[in-house]
Design a protein around this motif. Structure first.
Motif, PDB file in Angstrom:
ATOM      1  N   VAL A  55       0.972  -1.127  -0.170  1.00 22.91           N
ATOM      2  CA  VAL A  55      -0.275   0.266   0.240  1.00 22.91           C
ATOM      3  C   VAL A  55       0.750   1.120   0.280  1.00 22.91           C
ATOM      4  CG1 VAL A  55      -1.875   1.448   1.206  1.00 22.91           C
ATOM      5  CG2 VAL A  55      -1.316  -1.189   0.874  1.00 22.91           C
ATOM      6  N   ARG A  56       0.377   2.016  -0.538  1.00 22.17           N
ATOM      7  CA  ARG A  56       1.171   3.449  -0.770  1.00 22.17           C
ATOM      8  C   ARG A  56       0.261   4.528  -0.069  1.00 22.17           C
ATOM      9  NH1 ARG A  56       3.811   6.005  -6.550  1.00 22.17           N
ATOM     10  NH2 ARG A  56       4.716   7.691  -5.113  1.00 22.17           N
ATOM     11  N   THR A  57       1.088   5.029   0.542  1.00 20.58           N
ATOM     12  CA  THR A  57       0.726   6.017   1.919  1.00 20.58           C
ATOM     13  C   THR A  57       1.802   6.900   2.127  1.00 20.58           C
ATOM     14  OG1 THR A  57      -0.056   5.745   3.988  1.00 20.58           O
ATOM     15  CG2 THR A  57       1.410   4.783   4.020  1.00 20.58           C
ATOM     16  N   GLY A  58       1.518   7.941   3.302  1.00 28.55           N
ATOM     17  CA  GLY A  58       2.135   9.195   3.862  1.00 28.55           C
ATOM     18  C   GLY A  58       2.087   8.879   5.877  1.00 28.55           C
ATOM     19  N   GLU A  59       2.560  10.289   5.834  1.00 29.89           N
ATOM     20  CA  GLU A  59       2.393   9.653   6.801  1.00 29.89           C
ATOM     21  C   GLU A  59       1.023  10.056   7.871  1.00 29.89           C
ATOM     22  OE1 GLU A  59       5.265  10.575   9.342  1.00 29.89           O
ATOM     23  OE2 GLU A  59       6.589  10.177   7.364  1.00 29.89           O
ATOM     24  N   GLY A  60       0.769   9.605   8.789  1.00 31.67           N
ATOM     25  CA  GLY A  60      -0.363   9.347   9.282  1.00 31.67           C
ATOM     26  C   GLY A  60       0.085   7.815  10.076  1.00 31.67           C
ATOM     27  N   ILE A  62      -1.505   4.999   9.532  1.00 34.11           N
ATOM     28  CA  ILE A  62      -0.797   3.349   8.157  1.00 34.11           C
ATOM     29  C   ILE A  62       0.561   3.497   8.665  1.00 34.11           C
ATOM     30  CG2 ILE A  62      -0.752   2.376   5.982  1.00 34.11           C
ATOM     31  CD1 ILE A  62      -3.877   3.861   5.764  1.00 34.11           C
ATOM     32  N   LEU A  63       1.550   4.380   7.808  1.00 32.10           N
ATOM     33  CA  LEU A  63       2.063   4.631   8.646  1.00 32.10           C
ATOM     34  C   LEU A  63       3.245   4.405  10.005  1.00 32.10           C
ATOM     35  CD1 LEU A  63       5.687   4.817   6.967  1.00 32.10           C
ATOM     36  CD2 LEU A  63       5.671   7.177   6.702  1.00 32.10           C
ATOM     37  N   ASP A  64       2.318   4.925  10.580  1.00 35.38           N
ATOM     38  CA  ASP A  64       2.594   4.510  11.942  1.00 35.38           C
ATOM     39  C   ASP A  64       2.731   3.362  12.737  1.00 35.38           C
ATOM     40  OD1 ASP A  64       3.205   7.073  12.572  1.00 35.38           O
ATOM     41  OD2 ASP A  64       1.162   7.401  13.481  1.00 35.38           O
ATOM     42  N   ALA A  65       1.542   2.324  11.769  1.00 36.38           N
ATOM     43  CA  ALA A  65       1.557   1.119  12.365  1.00 36.38           C
ATOM     44  C   ALA A  65       2.577   0.102  11.872  1.00 36.38           C
ATOM     45  CB  ALA A  65       0.149   0.738  12.166  1.00 36.38           C
ATOM     46  N   ALA A  66       2.974   0.866  10.833  1.00 35.96           N
ATOM     47  CA  ALA A  66       3.898  -0.025  10.439  1.00 35.96           C
ATOM     48  C   ALA A  66       5.406  -0.276  11.051  1.00 35.96           C
ATOM     49  CB  ALA A  66       4.341   0.139   8.466  1.00 35.96           C
ATOM     50  N   ARG A  67       5.666   1.646  11.453  1.00 37.12           N
ATOM     51  CA  ARG A  67       6.824   1.420  11.957  1.00 37.12           C
ATOM     52  C   ARG A  67       6.688   0.877  13.094  1.00 37.12           C
ATOM     53  NH1 ARG A  67       6.764   8.055  10.567  1.00 37.12           N
ATOM     54  NH2 ARG A  67       8.127   7.533   8.619  1.00 37.12           N
ATOM     55  N   ARG A  68       5.701   0.241  14.125  1.00 38.34           N
ATOM     56  CA  ARG A  68       5.691  -0.254  15.191  1.00 38.34           C
ATOM     57  C   ARG A  68       5.668  -1.641  15.307  1.00 38.34           C
ATOM     58  NH1 ARG A  68       1.928   3.884  16.167  1.00 38.34           N
ATOM     59  NH2 ARG A  68       0.201   2.251  15.943  1.00 38.34           N
ATOM     60  N   GLY A  69       4.933  -2.089  13.888  1.00 40.46           N
ATOM     61  CA  GLY A  69       4.833  -3.702  13.378  1.00 40.46           C
ATOM     62  C   GLY A  69       3.386  -4.098  14.187  1.00 40.46           C
ATOM     63  N   ASP A  70       2.529  -3.407  14.151  1.00 38.51           N
ATOM     64  CA  ASP A  70       1.585  -3.855  14.589  1.00 38.51           C
ATOM     65  C   ASP A  70       0.761  -4.970  14.017  1.00 38.51           C
ATOM     66  OD1 ASP A  70       1.438  -1.723  16.050  1.00 38.51           O
ATOM     67  OD2 ASP A  70      -0.028  -0.419  15.153  1.00 38.51           O
ATOM     68  N   ALA A  71      -0.066  -6.046  14.118  1.00 35.88           N
ATOM     69  CA  ALA A  71      -1.180  -6.617  13.312  1.00 35.88           C
ATOM     70  C   ALA A  71      -1.850  -6.005  12.645  1.00 35.88           C
ATOM     71  CB  ALA A  71      -1.855  -7.395  14.572  1.00 35.88           C
ATOM     72  N   ALA A  72      -2.505  -6.160  11.178  1.00 33.74           N
ATOM     73  CA  ALA A  72      -3.202  -5.999  10.095  1.00 33.74           C
ATOM     74  C   ALA A  72      -4.197  -7.013   9.503  1.00 33.74           C
ATOM     75  CB  ALA A  72      -2.511  -4.344   9.715  1.00 33.74           C
ATOM     76  N   ARG A  94       1.058  -8.805  10.229  1.00 33.13           N
ATOM     77  CA  ARG A  94       2.007  -7.908  10.277  1.00 33.13           C
ATOM     78  C   ARG A  94       2.306  -7.059   9.309  1.00 33.13           C
ATOM     79  NH1 ARG A  94       1.771  -7.158  15.749  1.00 33.13           N
ATOM     80  NH2 ARG A  94       1.305  -9.834  16.656  1.00 33.13           N
ATOM     81  N   ILE A  95       2.440  -5.610   9.498  1.00 36.48           N
ATOM     82  CA  ILE A  95       2.296  -4.277   8.614  1.00 36.48           C
ATOM     83  C   ILE A  95       3.579  -3.893   9.127  1.00 36.48           C
ATOM     84  CG2 ILE A  95       0.964  -2.974  10.304  1.00 36.48           C
ATOM     85  CD1 ILE A  95       0.516  -1.403   7.552  1.00 36.48           C
ATOM     86  N   ALA A  96       3.824  -3.236   8.009  1.00 37.51           N
ATOM     87  CA  ALA A  96       5.936  -3.107   7.740  1.00 37.51           C
ATOM     88  C   ALA A  96       6.205  -2.056   7.198  1.00 37.51           C
ATOM     89  CB  ALA A  96       6.804  -4.195   7.909  1.00 37.51           C
ATOM     90  N   SER A 116       0.719  14.045  -0.722  1.00 37.19           N
ATOM     91  CA  SER A 116       1.731  13.372   0.181  1.00 37.19           C
ATOM     92  C   SER A 116       1.882  12.082  -0.125  1.00 37.19           C
ATOM     93  CB  SER A 116       2.704  14.519   0.658  1.00 37.19           C
ATOM     94  OG  SER A 116       4.074  13.736   1.038  1.00 37.19           O
ATOM     95  N   ARG A 117       1.827  11.096  -0.300  1.00 32.22           N
ATOM     96  CA  ARG A 117       1.534   9.733  -0.467  1.00 32.22           C
ATOM     97  C   ARG A 117       3.733   8.995  -1.125  1.00 32.22           C
ATOM     98  NH1 ARG A 117      -2.225  11.332   2.955  1.00 32.22           N
ATOM     99  NH2 ARG A 117      -4.143  11.066   2.265  1.00 32.22           N
ATOM    100  N   ASP A 118       4.440   9.326  -0.160  1.00 34.39           N
ATOM    101  CA  ASP A 118       5.942   8.921  -0.901  1.00 34.39           C
ATOM    102  C   ASP A 118       5.963   7.658  -0.321  1.00 34.39           C
ATOM    103  OD1 ASP A 118       5.888   9.827   0.956  1.00 34.39           O
ATOM    104  OD2 ASP A 118       7.476  11.639   0.241  1.00 34.39           O
ATOM    105  N   ARG A 119       5.159   6.990   0.970  1.00 34.64           N
ATOM    106  CA  ARG A 119       5.932   6.395   1.790  1.00 34.64           C
ATOM    107  C   ARG A 119       4.624   4.440   1.121  1.00 34.64           C
ATOM    108  NH1 ARG A 119       9.191   7.644   5.524  1.00 34.64           N
ATOM    109  NH2 ARG A 119       9.840   9.555   5.094  1.00 34.64           N
ATOM    110  N   PHE A 120       5.560   3.831   1.035  1.00 36.08           N
ATOM    111  CA  PHE A 120       5.164   2.321   0.996  1.00 36.08           C
ATOM    112  C   PHE A 120       5.176   1.233   2.658  1.00 36.08           C
ATOM    113  CE2 PHE A 120       6.833   4.298  -2.651  1.00 36.08           C
ATOM    114  CZ  PHE A 120       5.816   3.886  -3.740  1.00 36.08           C
ATOM    115  N   VAL A 121       4.054   0.618   2.577  1.00 39.31           N
ATOM    116  CA  VAL A 121       3.733  -0.603   3.802  1.00 39.31           C
ATOM    117  C   VAL A 121       3.309  -1.856   3.439  1.00 39.31           C
ATOM    118  CG1 VAL A 121       3.638   1.099   5.926  1.00 39.31           C
ATOM    119  CG2 VAL A 121       1.088   0.210   4.290  1.00 39.31           C
ATOM    120  N   SER A 122       3.929  -3.120   3.180  1.00 34.92           N
ATOM    121  CA  SER A 122       3.445  -3.990   3.579  1.00 34.92           C
ATOM    122  C   SER A 122       2.755  -5.021   4.179  1.00 34.92           C
ATOM    123  CB  SER A 122       4.304  -5.161   2.887  1.00 34.92           C
ATOM    124  OG  SER A 122       5.519  -5.218   4.367  1.00 34.92           O
ATOM    125  N   ILE A 123       1.635  -6.093   4.046  1.00 36.67           N
ATOM    126  CA  ILE A 123       1.091  -6.615   5.120  1.00 36.67           C
ATOM    127  C   ILE A 123       1.673  -8.140   3.763  1.00 36.67           C
ATOM    128  CG2 ILE A 123      -0.986  -7.646   5.826  1.00 36.67           C
ATOM    129  CD1 ILE A 123      -1.337  -4.352   4.586  1.00 36.67           C
TER     130      ILE A 123
END
Length: 140
Positions: A55-60, A62-72, A94-96, A116-123
């Motif tokens: 998923v492409r995202t920005g600050e917020g 979704i990115l915060d959860a990815a940085r913590r490695g939360d379950a998604a 896990r989201i990263a 501005s959505r220049d970050r990426f996360v994966s599940i």
């Protein structure tokens, strides 16, 4: 088709291979993350890449959860409202955060929202399940 099991009410249970086939083209789904008191749900565009949804995202959140490695949790579906048929696929894992490198930027992926959505996360596809309501089995 790789479906193999049916519930008492005629809903077909999709196996992992069929779920991945339905995820392969990418599309739009709903991402669920832990929240304060209630889950956070966000519509997102996604691409399937290396046994993960990207998923492409920005600050917020979704990115915060990815940085913590939360379950998604993630859900996507295909629905025919007139024929009362359709399918849904649910993924949990896990989201990263992913690096913004050439491989990630090459994915056929745009952000759902503008800005501005220049970050990426994966599940990761840790658990995958799906269901299908075939023609003739939905309410009419």
């Amino acid at each position: 088709m790789a479906e193999h099991e049916e519930t008492e009410d005629g809903i077909l249970i999709l196996d992992g291979r069929e779920c991945r086939r339905l995820l392969a083209p990418g599309g739009v789904g709903c991402l669920g993350l832990p929240g304060d008191g209630a889950p956070i749900l966000r519509p997102v565009n996604f691409a399937l890449h290396d046994e993960a949804l990207v998923v492409r995202t920005g600050e917020g959140p979704i990115l915060d959860a990815a940085r913590r490695g939360d379950a998604a949790a993630f859900e996507t579906d295909g629905i025919d409202r007139l024929e009362h048929t359709g399918w849904s696929v649910l993924v949990t894992g896990r989201i990263a955060e992913l690096p913004t490198d050439e491989a990630t930027l090459a994915l056929p992926l745009r952000a759902w929202a503008s800005g501005s959505r220049d970050r990426f996360v994966s599940i990761r596809l840790e658990q995958v399940s799906g269901r299908r309501i075939p023609p003739g089995r939905g309410n009419r």
